[in-house]
Design a protein around this motif. Structure first.
Motif, short mmCIF file in Angstrom:
data_model
loop_
_atom_site.label_atom_id
_atom_site.label_comp_id
_atom_site.label_asym_id
_atom_site.label_seq_id
_atom_site.Cartn_x
_atom_site.Cartn_y
_atom_site.Cartn_z
N VAL A 42 -3.96 -10.97 -1.40
CA VAL A 42 -4.60 -12.17 -1.96
C VAL A 42 -3.54 -13.19 -2.38
CG1 VAL A 42 -5.96 -13.03 -3.92
CG2 VAL A 42 -6.71 -10.98 -2.66
N VAL A 43 -2.50 -12.74 -3.08
CA VAL A 43 -1.46 -13.65 -3.56
C VAL A 43 -0.72 -14.30 -2.40
CG1 VAL A 43 0.77 -13.75 -4.76
CG2 VAL A 43 -1.17 -12.56 -5.81
N ALA A 85 -4.60 -0.89 -4.78
CA ALA A 85 -4.85 -2.04 -5.66
C ALA A 85 -3.72 -3.07 -5.54
CB ALA A 85 -5.00 -1.58 -7.10
N ALA A 86 -2.50 -2.60 -5.54
CA ALA A 86 -1.36 -3.51 -5.39
C ALA A 86 -1.36 -4.18 -4.02
CB ALA A 86 -0.05 -2.75 -5.61
N VAL A 134 -4.02 -4.91 -2.14
CA VAL A 134 -5.06 -5.94 -2.14
C VAL A 134 -4.57 -7.17 -2.91
CG1 VAL A 134 -7.38 -6.52 -2.97
CG2 VAL A 134 -6.96 -4.33 -1.80
N ALA A 135 -3.97 -6.93 -4.08
CA ALA A 135 -3.44 -8.05 -4.88
C ALA A 135 -2.38 -8.82 -4.10
CB ALA A 135 -2.87 -7.53 -6.20
N ALA A 136 -1.48 -8.10 -3.44
CA ALA A 136 -0.43 -8.75 -2.65
C ALA A 136 -1.04 -9.56 -1.52
CB ALA A 136 0.54 -7.71 -2.10
N ASP A 148 0.83 -1.20 0.00
CA ASP A 148 0.00 0.00 0.00
C ASP A 148 0.87 1.26 0.00
OD1 ASP A 148 -2.82 1.15 0.37
OD2 ASP A 148 -1.68 2.12 1.98
#
Length: 177
Positions: free
Chosen positions: A138-139, A131-132, A134-136, A125
């Motif tokens: 999840v991954v 967005a990055a 949230v993606a991180a 963040d």
């Protein structure tokens, strides 16, 4: 399932020897994670004293407190078996110690995973945006769930019952490797 008879038959190992081996294995596993979780906790404890911390949004500060709490709790749980061992030394409580320490370690590792995913979200963040982050999250969450839970769970489901293992030709079950 009680595997005492299997251990005696296949490994020639008494219940006390099995408990000693299980305790030694658990301590070795704890050594691996204790240093990392302690370093993570120390890193997290100094973050609020950094100038850029003030720039964090309220939601990121809340996430920070959740991550810090998970990391501190993980540290406490992963060190607890050592403290319990010291208190129970020469009290003949090894069976309880191994069982309780296994539960503490599983919970501690789970909280470590929570803390690591949260750290990834915080850092992504700050560096790359929401967005990055949230993606991180999840991954990395999927990575931990997949490697720490799903793969071992499938391996456990595939492992035959103790009596079926003894019937597999050509498999040496006395080799501890």
């Amino acid at each position: 399932m009680d595997d005492s008879s299997w251990n005696l038959r296949v490994r020639g190992e008494t219940e006390v020897q099995r408990l000693d081996r299980n305790w030694a294995s658990l301590l070795q596993e704890l050594r691996v994670v204790q240093t990392g979780v302690q370093l993570l906790t120390g890193f997290l404890m100094v973050l609020p004293f950094q100038p850029r911390f003030e720039a964090l949004s309220t939601s990121m500060r809340v996430l920070y407190l959740v991550v810090l709490s998970a990391s501190i709790c993980a540290t406490a749980l992963l060190v607890a078996p050592v403290a319990a061992h010291r208190l129970l030394f020469r009290r003949h409580q090894l069976a309880w110690l191994v069982s309780a320490s296994n539960q503490l370690a599983l919970t501690g590792v789970t909280l470590l995973g929570v803390a690591l995913v949260g750290v990834a979200v915080l850092l992504f963040d700050v560096v790359a945006g929401t967005a990055a982050a949230v993606a991180a999250g999840v991954v990395f969450g999927a990575l931990f769930i997949g490697t720490w839970l799903v793969r071992p769970w499938f391996a456990r489901r595939r492992s035959p019952p103790d009596d079926a293992e003894d019937q597999q030709p050509g498999v040496d079950r006395t080799d501890p490797r």
